[in-house]
Scaffold this active site. Structure first.
Site, PDB file in Angstrom:
ATOM      1  N   TYR A  95       0.845  -1.185   0.000  1.00 15.21           N
ATOM      2  CA  TYR A  95       0.000   0.000   0.000  1.00 15.21           C
ATOM      3  C   TYR A  95       0.884   1.240   0.000  1.00 15.21           C
ATOM      4  O   TYR A  95       1.950   1.263   0.584  1.00 15.21           O
ATOM      5  CB  TYR A  95      -1.008   0.003   1.153  1.00 15.21           C
ATOM      6  N   LYS A  99      -4.502   6.625   5.419  1.00 20.12           N
ATOM      7  CA  LYS A  99      -5.226   7.652   6.172  1.00 20.12           C
ATOM      8  C   LYS A  99      -5.553   7.058   7.531  1.00 20.12           C
ATOM      9  O   LYS A  99      -6.068   5.965   7.627  1.00 20.12           O
ATOM     10  CB  LYS A  99      -6.514   8.056   5.451  1.00 20.12           C
TER      11      LYS A  99
END
Length: 345
Positions: A95, A99
């Site tokens: 990834y 957030k």
């Protein structure tokens, strides 16, 4: 509204709290570019009062053009976090964007991972209408809020930045203005209605939300010419340092190992220091005998408020009321010390 550019196509975004509200809005914004979304949230079964689960969010993300991986994650559970990361790597390879909840750790992480991973914090200028706001604010609160779309658009702006854009505390409206957005009524639940300032920006909302030349973020940490300090006077600053000195111990010194210098403007100001390297610790007026690891510049009023717990260092730093030069990790250690002393000040 900010248009999508397709820049996030193929990127993998790990989003906590993505089953609803702000997290889901960010997920859907990225999904429109064709991003891979890891939905890390607690809600696997429908809640009687709160709409949305990780699975319903996954369906919306797929419909928007993205790929989804729903994962049950309580951010307080390290094992669940690790498991979700492993699943993300297995499914999407890795990834690239995350957030999650924000705090002063942004500063330390930005320094630690500089050049490898960008770490930024994003705040709304106004209250954002979510299920939580509905529950806390009561009937009619929505008219004083903006939609979650403004945070999604602001986050999208950050995602497009290079890795060198790091360590920033950003206000949503400011960064969108720099993208050319002028009409913010499109983000309002009730266009034209007065808006409620965000809770975390309530110290000095006018100052905090002022536009700056640094992407609505923190002031640059610049070297400044030293000014000759005025003679110290007895007052709140001296009283604060006296209490700090009485609170020092060998344990605090051992745990901190830093020298702090304070450049204070206003009455009772000048140059002061807090030595947490020497045995037993020391405070005083003037420059420290050893080179300071951290230099903090602020007004005397803000200094007293920070040590008494009336002004959060994060808010002071973000608004430009506190300027820091030196080791950010050691600056964060001082915040913990402040929290211990709040009850006495």
């Amino acid at each position: 509204m900010l248009p999508n550019t397709g820049k996030l196509a193929g990127c993998t975004v790990f989003i906590t709290g993505a089953s609803r509200g702000i997290g889901k809005a960010i997920a859907l914004k990225a999904a429109k570019d064709g991003a891979n979304i890891v939905i890390a949230a607690k809600t696997a079964q429908a809640h009687p009062k709160l709409a949305g689960t990780i699975y319903s969010a996954a369906e919306e993300i797929k419909a928007a053009g993205g790929k989804a991986l729903p994962c049950v994650v309580d951010v307080r559970d390290e094992q669940q976090i690790s498991s979700a990361v492993e699943k993300a790597v297995e499914k999407f390879g890795a990834y690239t964007i995350a957030k999650y909840g924000m705090s002063m750790c942004v500063l330390g992480m930005a320094e630690e991972f500089k050049g490898e991973i960008a770490v930024n914090a994003l705040w709304p200028k106004t209250a954002i209408y979510t299920a939580a706001m509905d529950m806390l604010g009561g009937s009619g609160i929505e008219s004083q809020c903006r939609k979650v779309d403004i945070i999604a658009d602001a986050a999208y702006c950050i995602f497009k930045k290079p890795k060198s854009f790091t360590g920033n505390f950003i206000i949503d409206e400011n960064i969108l203005k720099e993208e050319g957005i002028k009409n913010f009524d499109v983000y309002a639940i009730t266009p034209g209605h007065p808006l409620l300032p965000d809770f975390f920006l309530d110290e000095q909302p006018v100052i905090v939300t002022k536009e700056s030349a640094t992407h609505g973020a923190l002031p640059e940490l610049k070297e400044e010419e030293a000014q000759p300090p005025p003679k110290p006077r007895s007052g709140a600053v001296e009283g604060t340092f006296r209490i700090v000195k009485d609170s020092l111990s060998d344990d605090i010194v051992k745990a901190t190992q830093a020298v702090y210098q304070f450049e204070l403007s206003g009455e009772d100001g000048g140059t002061w220091f807090l030595d947490l390297k020497s045995k037993g610790g020391n405070v005083g007026y003037g420059e420290p005998s050893d080179r300071a690891d951290v230099v903090m510049s602020m007004s005397t009023d803000d200094f007293v408020k920070m040590f008494s717990g009336k002004l959060k260092p994060t808010i002071a730093f973000m608004s430009g009321r506190l300027k820091i030069k030196g080791n950010m990790a050691l600056a964060i250690k001082l915040e913990k010390l402040m929290n211990q002393m709040n009850a006495r000040l």
